[in-house]
Design an enzyme around this catalytic site. Sequence first.
Site, PDB file in Angstrom:
ATOM      1  N   CYS A 277       1.918  32.343  12.085  1.00  9.69           N
ATOM      2  CA  CYS A 277       2.682  33.582  13.293  1.00  9.69           C
ATOM      3  C   CYS A 277       3.284  32.969  14.204  1.00  9.69           C
ATOM      4  O   CYS A 277       2.757  31.822  15.441  1.00  9.69           O
ATOM      5  CB  CYS A 277       1.290  34.172  14.137  1.00  9.69           C
ATOM      6  SG  CYS A 277       2.327  35.306  15.305  1.00  9.69           S
TER       7      CYS A 277
ATOM      8  N   GLU B 189       1.086  -1.116  -0.227  1.00  7.91           N
ATOM      9  CA  GLU B 189      -0.366   0.089   0.049  1.00  7.91           C
ATOM     10  C   GLU B 189       1.416   1.121   0.065  1.00  7.91           C
ATOM     11  O   GLU B 189       0.676   1.980   1.290  1.00  7.91           O
ATOM     12  CB  GLU B 189      -0.905  -0.252   1.488  1.00  7.91           C
ATOM     13  CG  GLU B 189      -0.186   0.146   2.225  1.00  7.91           C
ATOM     14  CD  GLU B 189      -0.866  -0.508   4.193  1.00  7.91           C
ATOM     15  OE1 GLU B 189      -1.366   0.509   4.637  1.00  7.91           O
ATOM     16  OE2 GLU B 189      -2.236  -1.584   3.966  1.00  7.91           O
ATOM     17  N   PRO B 190       1.459   1.403  -0.794  1.00 11.53           N
ATOM     18  CA  PRO B 190       2.387   2.404  -1.757  1.00 11.53           C
ATOM     19  C   PRO B 190       1.686   4.225  -1.454  1.00 11.53           C
ATOM     20  O   PRO B 190       0.616   4.027  -2.211  1.00 11.53           O
ATOM     21  CB  PRO B 190       3.087   3.076  -2.301  1.00 11.53           C
ATOM     22  CG  PRO B 190       2.201   1.536  -3.499  1.00 11.53           C
ATOM     23  CD  PRO B 190       1.347   0.534  -2.201  1.00 11.53           C
TER      24      PRO B 190
END
Length: 876
Positions: free
Chosen positions: A826, A756-757
């Site tokens: 921020c 399952e790449p």
Amino acid sequence: MTPPAPEPLAADAPWIVMKFGGTSVATLPRWQNIRELVAGRRTEGARVLVVVSALTGITDALKQLCAEVDAGKRSEATRTIAQRHYELLEHMQLALPDTLGTRLHDLAQLAADGPAATGELAWQAQVQAHGELMSSALGAAFLSHSGLATEWLDARDCLTAVALPNQNERTRLLSSMVDSRHDPRLAARLAGLGEVFITQGFIAREGASEKGAGRTVLLGRGGSDTSASYFGALLKAQRVEIWTDVAGMFTANPRQVPGARLLQKLDYEEAQEIASTGAKVLHPRCLSPLREPRVPLLIKDTNRPELDGTVIGPEVREHAPSVKAISARKNITLVSMESVGMWQQVGFLADVFAQFKQHGLSVDLIGSAETNVTVSLDPTENLLDSDAIAALATDLAKVCRVKVIAPCAAITLVGRGMRSLLHTLSGVLAEFGQLRVHLISQSSNNLNLTFVVDEEVVDTLLPHLHELLIAAGALRTDDSALFGPSWQALYGSGELPAPAAAWWHAGQRPRLLQLAAEATPRYVYHLPTVRQQARELKSLAAVDRLHYAVKANTHPAILRALAQEGFGFECVSPGELKAVLATVPDTAPLLFTPNFAPRDDYAWALTTRASVSLDALYPLEHWGELFRGREIVLRVDLGRGLGHHEKVRTGGAGSKFGLPVEQLDAFLRLADVHGVSVRGLHAHLGSGILDDAHWGEVYAQLASLAERIGSVAFIDIGGGLGVPSHPGEARLDIAALDRVLREVKAAYPHYQLWMEPGRYLVADAGVLLTRVTQQKGKSALRYLGVDTGMNSLIRPALYDAWHEIVNLTRLDEPATALYQVVGPICESGDVLGTDRRLPEAQEGDVMLIAQAGAYGKVMSSPYNLRDEAEEVVLDD
């Protein structure tokens, strides 16, 4: 047409010192190279002093001559040595010059007389000095005959040895040191004699002493390099050039690590550490004379003068902290001394080290504890044999318990500011956790970190550690001002293929600039790259089914492209499942592999065609009726995690994923109670893995567990296939991976194999375009602001991930500025790239962040209420 002769030089013209080693002076073509190089330096407007070693093999022949007791054999040896020089003269089509004839006569006389008149050591020094005396005489004749007027200079008239404390007769004559303080009188004297000179390395003349004055002395190992530096300091040269058979210093021994990178720039201290910890291209003694006059030293390849080489000079501070090299020294002996009585015992160490002095042994590394002191003895600086060590141990045993550990090897990481790099070395340090480490030493000058291990592991460990250093970003191969091409690129069959991301975005530059002109920030995805990666994985003959890990990138165009390539889809949430169901054909296989999901997620997934995965006891313990009569996939934790960062390691006790193997029997009992059949076994231990052996190990372990269970039909070995990001980082070898998987499959042919790449398929296919907004300088740092940050790409902040950043507007301009690339969010963590070597930027320049196709947009957020990045798809 003969080029016009250069104008005569002024009296104060600068000097360039050029040193050529034994291989560089051994043949006619090499001398022709030297002639061109020297002429080029003279054309620069400099006086040139050439320092040469003896012809290759001659110094060894002279040492052998000195070992002969029989005068007849010594004379025979001189004839053999002379013949070597006659043959080279014949190739040069030169008659025997008087200077060389005199040296050959003197050598024959020394061989006939033997050491009786002068003493053994003084005689050896005189004999061995003739190698350089003869090669320089031959060289002067060749250069002058070739039209480059060259004066022969006796180095002994310029270099005077100095007496040192505790120096015995051997070191005084065979490993001497020279006073190299700048001498304006020498420069003035030589300037009155000519413009090009040739002299000898390795030799000097003894100063006044109780033995008299004027004896020939040798400068010891690496003496020719050291001679060049002495001359460079005495003349306060513009530079010293060491010409050898390699392009310079490399990040590792290139004969062990073909991917080692050329070090283009080093300071004196770094170069000395690299040289003293294993690099053979330069002797560490030769750098000390150059420091005070701040004379730079260059290392160049005589056969490939067009290569940039290595420049060594005063410390340059506009570079990021980086490991510069990893080196190794073998044949290390450790002496471990232990005694409870040493704790707070005044004078104990003085007594111990007095024994080393008495036996003439110098100490290299030192490690200490309350009751133990361990030191290393480096064979390059000591004459070590079993008798010497036994004698030392016998005397030390009078004051402490002694243990000798050998043979060992010292592996050293070298770089300025090593302590500031420790946080990046966790993966590297972990490798030593699997070895017997006898000693760890961190230098007080903050330039190296050394591990002493068993010698037998070094040859295989060194290349692996070099790759890990690049992958961790500790060896900053992205900084083109410091790191040059690999040894393989310079001397082998060529550079390793570049990451796929570089292939497509460089060719699409005009299009990308136009997209950025319309709006930024923007993600741009290149579907041909997705298809290329998919087809590469489809070449894995051992794999029966490939599922795309949807969480990497959920864009519908990518889902459709992978469905067309025959991929299934692995989803971790109902949202992902719904996106896939709405986009891909009904025939595409689906996996649902959630973690700590609520009951309703499972209930809904069970209404779809997806295979559902469990990874804990809880669902069966508390919701057993939900799964009654179902076939499920079980994800297990094999007890370890791997990956480029701790936050992507999904195995081991520190990870929330997977059923511990020790709970497997309890899970199977619950499955029997509820009529649940375990049809698949699954494990995924982490991401960014580049070791093809990893998946074979997972496969074999899961297959062994499947044999116990009995109902398993397929094994899912997860994904996590690494995508190289740093320049020079090795790519995952897909062919090797297939071989590994086929070997395991041959033993377990009755199980289907699934993978399952995710990131491997899409990372290189995506880039993030953003614009420069402003710049700021703070102390030594320069900040380059862009119009998006961790709100669009959080991987650098979350995983310390490294993404290539290029100035697309100024792609062809030199990278001369060192920037911290930051966004407008921020947060102090809003840093997209640290210490990036880029062209000088201007407001509005388009910056491209590569390998952003995976875990980019899908992990973005509206934090600070900044606009989200748009997505654009290119299909050609």
